[in-house]
Design an enzyme around this catalytic site. Structure first.
Site, mmCIF file in Angstrom:
data_model
loop_
_atom_site.group_PDB
_atom_site.id
_atom_site.type_symbol
_atom_site.label_atom_id
_atom_site.label_comp_id
_atom_site.label_asym_id
_atom_site.label_seq_id
_atom_site.Cartn_x
_atom_site.Cartn_y
_atom_site.Cartn_z
ATOM 1 N N CYS A 1 0.805 -1.225 0.000
ATOM 2 C CA CYS A 1 0.000 0.000 0.000
ATOM 3 C C CYS A 1 0.836 1.272 0.000
ATOM 4 C CB CYS A 1 -0.915 0.008 1.222
ATOM 5 S SG CYS A 1 0.020 -0.094 2.755
ATOM 6 N N ASP B 1 2.371 2.545 2.578
ATOM 7 C CA ASP B 1 2.380 3.215 3.878
ATOM 8 C C ASP B 1 3.735 3.039 4.572
ATOM 9 O OD1 ASP B 1 -0.142 4.201 3.594
ATOM 10 O OD2 ASP B 1 -1.115 2.483 4.506
ATOM 11 N N CYS C 1 -2.635 2.531 8.062
ATOM 12 C CA CYS C 1 -4.075 2.532 8.319
ATOM 13 C C CYS C 1 -4.367 2.093 9.767
ATOM 14 C CB CYS C 1 -4.748 1.568 7.359
ATOM 15 S SG CYS C 1 -4.246 -0.121 7.694
ATOM 16 N N CYS D 1 -0.844 -5.313 6.452
ATOM 17 C CA CYS D 1 -0.610 -4.130 7.297
ATOM 18 C C CYS D 1 0.258 -4.487 8.510
ATOM 19 C CB CYS D 1 -1.935 -3.550 7.777
ATOM 20 S SG CYS D 1 -3.122 -3.309 6.449
HETATM 21 FE FE1 FES Z 1 -1.288 0.366 4.381
HETATM 22 FE FE2 FES Z 1 -2.794 -0.911 6.143
HETATM 23 S S1 FES Z 1 -3.370 -0.233 4.189
HETATM 24 S S2 FES Z 1 -0.721 -0.338 6.324
#
Ligand code: FES
Length: 139
Positions: free
Chosen positions: A33, A35, A58, A102
């Site tokens: 993702c 992140d 998230c 995640c």
């Molecule tokens: Fe990126 Fe959960 S969607 S860490």
């Protein structure tokens, strides 16, 4: 969809923040993702005495990081390296399969912080890999 424990750790995350004089800092990105996670550890006599995290992840990433830091605190470096994302998810009574990626942020961030600590102190890396370079984190 989420367990009560996930909701608790998401709403009241433990160990959020920075350690100014950290022994090791790990920064990783999630290739799924994009992140980002940063984990700080304080190590004394081979024990993780303090640990903090910052994430742009998230809700599931926040909950798993909170739980992972709780599980890692007070552990030896060797014990902390055995902490898997699976174990963190189990401690939270499970995560929806689509959110399992995640939980990698916390486990990978912790390993990256331990790598940094070992490298700074000239300790044997014992096969520990440097954190993977995620393009999303270094732009
Ligand atoms: Fe990126 Fe959960 S969607 S860490």
């Amino acid at each position: 969809m989420y367990s009560a424990k996930v909701m608790d750790h998401f709403s009241h995350p433990r160990n959020v923040g920075v350690i100014a004089d950290a022994s090791g800092i790990g920064e990783v990105g999630n290739p799924v993702c994009g992140d980002i996670m940063k984990i700080y550890i304080k190590v004394e006599n081979n024990i993780i005495t303090d640990i903090k995290f910052q994430t742009f992840g998230c809700g599931a990433a926040i909950a798993t990081s909170s739980m992972a830091t709780e599980l890692a605190k007070g552990k030896s470096i060797e014990e902390a390296l055995l902490l898997t994302n699976q174990a963190v998810a189990e401690a939270l009574d499970g995560l929806p399969p689509i959110k399992m990626h995640c939980s990698n942020l916390a486990a990978d961030g912790l390993r990256a912080a331990i790598y940094d600590y070992k490298k700074k102190n000239g300790l044997p890396l014992d096969g520990l890999e440097p954190p993977h370079d995620c393009c999303a984190c270094h732009q």
